[in-house]
Scaffold this active site. Structure first.
Site, PDB file in Angstrom:
ATOM      1  N   GLU A 334       1.175   5.629  -0.840  1.00 16.13           N
ATOM      2  CA  GLU A 334       1.231   6.902  -0.310  1.00 16.13           C
ATOM      3  C   GLU A 334       2.524   7.536  -0.333  1.00 16.13           C
ATOM      4  O   GLU A 334       3.170   8.709  -0.766  1.00 16.13           O
ATOM      5  CB  GLU A 334       0.480   6.844   0.901  1.00 16.13           C
ATOM      6  CG  GLU A 334       0.347   8.305   1.625  1.00 16.13           C
ATOM      7  CD  GLU A 334       0.137   8.236   3.186  1.00 16.13           C
ATOM      8  OE1 GLU A 334      -0.464   9.217   3.647  1.00 16.13           O
ATOM      9  OE2 GLU A 334       0.092   7.130   3.667  1.00 16.13           O
ATOM     10  N   HIS A 335       3.642   6.618   0.580  1.00 17.80           N
ATOM     11  CA  HIS A 335       4.912   7.316   0.588  1.00 17.80           C
ATOM     12  C   HIS A 335       5.782   6.094   0.005  1.00 17.80           C
ATOM     13  O   HIS A 335       5.458   4.802   0.065  1.00 17.80           O
ATOM     14  CB  HIS A 335       5.068   7.122   2.171  1.00 17.80           C
ATOM     15  CG  HIS A 335       4.483   8.089   2.985  1.00 17.80           C
ATOM     16  ND1 HIS A 335       4.857   9.436   3.168  1.00 17.80           N
ATOM     17  CD2 HIS A 335       3.471   7.745   3.881  1.00 17.80           C
ATOM     18  CE1 HIS A 335       3.840   9.844   4.065  1.00 17.80           C
ATOM     19  NE2 HIS A 335       3.162   9.009   4.480  1.00 17.80           N
TER      20      HIS A 335
END
Length: 443
Positions: A334-335
């Site tokens: 995601e990040h």
């Protein structure tokens, strides 16, 4: 609880053990889906009564009958209770988020002449109604309110509503209400979890049904979205937080450790790794964690320790920079932070990440709150096929076609041959001499 961060040496892991590092908390939703089914059924059958009961029984919240929707007075009171400097920061963040998403908005309509006299293109129009899910179970998230509300408003969605779990007192986090009003959203419902997804899917006496729901949530929310995906568009899959901090040999391992804790502190269902091919960076990061934990609040220490000492977090040591790239692309985070004095050197090799933050001055914190790009991101390896929440998530695209009488004969001839080959007689008739005769008679 131990201070010893999990350490994963890829060179010593077999295929099964390496594959286990890729698993997220929502990878197996079977138990959540089974428990969410009666919640969904109750909301569909009982409406507001079920929402009030679940607010009390599941959220420990005292929401009174008739008070599921936030009032104007509650919005006004929120502005009085939030510190002026916090409101200033919310305004600052919304300004950047709005600037970014306005640039992202596609052209309302375009058409191209594909053949002389034959035109084709696209038209974008707003979705009629959208629900925005703002979690609260492990903290207050006005940032999620900003990230979901602003692109919806920029897109021109007519009906926008926020669903968020109520506090014990039956209210909504004040900064969340401030962010909603500044962003341009005036409808907020006091419901969360699987029951909120069911409420906006089916509608209740208070909650209006929506065509789509977006926003991150717990495995309960993810499970409910899957169960209701044929009733309501559930948008991109955004579950519990996850991050990879890639650190090469040019950075201080303490910096990697500091940033590793950003997403790990969201909750015990988060996932967070440092990925490095440098033994020195790995050792420095490991040594720095206890000091950082000593500077955090007890709840966030508990959450991040659960992640980093468990099976879904820690430090991954690779044998080479290429092996680091390969692991990151397999993980599809995601990040992703690229900690390096030359972050652009690594960028081309990493293709599977929803958000890529480069350099030592771009921690996830800045992107989560104020930089501008959307921080509602696909989790659980869905970054392999989709990207961050955007203005286009609140728009629908229609294809546009227009063929002139001069262009028609050429296109009709080719279409007629293909229709005949595929065996569709009505398709063929619609572009045959029968059409020519009808059109000629109508002149």
């Amino acid at each position: 609880m131990t201070d010893h961060c999990s350490f994963h040496d890829l060179a010593k892991l077999d295929v099964r053990q390496r594959s286990a590092l890729l698993q997220r908390s929502e990878s197996d939703l079977a138990s959540f889906m089974e428990r969410a089914k009666p919640i969904i059924a109750a909301v569909r059958a009982e409406g507001d009564d079920a929402l009030l009961r679940f607010a009390r029984d599941l959220d420990g919240a005292n929401v009174q009958a008739g008070a599921l929707k936030v009032t104007e007075q509650e919005f006004d009171d929120a502005f009085k209770s939030v510190a002026p400097e916090v409101i200033e920061s919310i305004e600052f963040a919304i300004g950047n988020i709005r600037t970014f998403h306005e640039e992202q908005r596609p052209e309302a309509m375009w058409m191209k002449e594909v053949r002389p006299g034959a035109f084709a293109g696209d038209r974008w129009t707003p979705i009629g109604s959208v629900a925005l899910y703002v979690p609260r179970g492990k903290g207050a998230f006005p940032s999620v309110t900003m990230m979901t509300s602003v692109p919806a408003v920029v897109a021109g969605v007519r009906t926008i509503a926020i669903c968020t779990p109520p506090t014990a007192e039956g209210t909504v986090d004040a900064a969340t209400l401030v962010a909603a009003r500044i962003a341009g959203v005036s409808t907020v419902y006091k419901c969360g979890g699987a029951q909120a997804v069911a409420a906006v899917a089916y509608g209740t006496q208070t909650v209006a049904p929506a065509l789509k729901i977006v926003g991150p949530g717990s495995p309960w929310v993810v499970a409910a979205k899957r169960l209701l995906s044929e009733v309501i568009d559930t948008g991109l899959p955004a579950g519990p937080s996850e991050a990879v901090i890639f650190a090469d040999e040019t950075v201080d391992g303490r910096l990697a450790a500091m940033d590793l804790l950003i997403e790990a502190e969201h909750g015990p269902d988060s996932s967070a790794y440092i990925v490095t091919h440098s033994t020195e960076v790995a050792q420095a990061a490991m040594a720095a964690l206890p000091d950082f934990w000593a500077r955090m609040t007890p709840q966030r220490v508990e959450f991040s320790r659960a992640v980093l000492t468990g099976s879904r977090g820690g430090i991954v040591l690779t044998r080479s920079v290429q092996e680091s790239y390969d692991f990151i692309n397999d993980y599809a985070p995601e990040h992703l932070e690229i900690l390096s004095t030359e972050p652009f050197r690594h960028l081309g090799a990493i293709t599977e990440a929803a958000e890529i933050l480069m350099g030592s001055h771009t921690p996830v914190t800045i992107a989560n709150f104020v930089l501008g790009p959307n921080a509602v991101l696909p989790t659980s390896r869905w970054a392999r096929t989709c990207g961050p929440l955007s203005v286009t998530d609140f728009l629908k695209r229609s294809s546009i076609g227009y063929v002139t009488s001069a262009a028609y004969p050429e296109l009709a001839g080719h279409a007629r041959r293909l229709a005949r080959y595929e065996g569709f007689s009505s398709h063929e008739n619609a572009v045959s001499e029968m059409r020519d005769a009808i059109l000629k008679a109508g002149r």
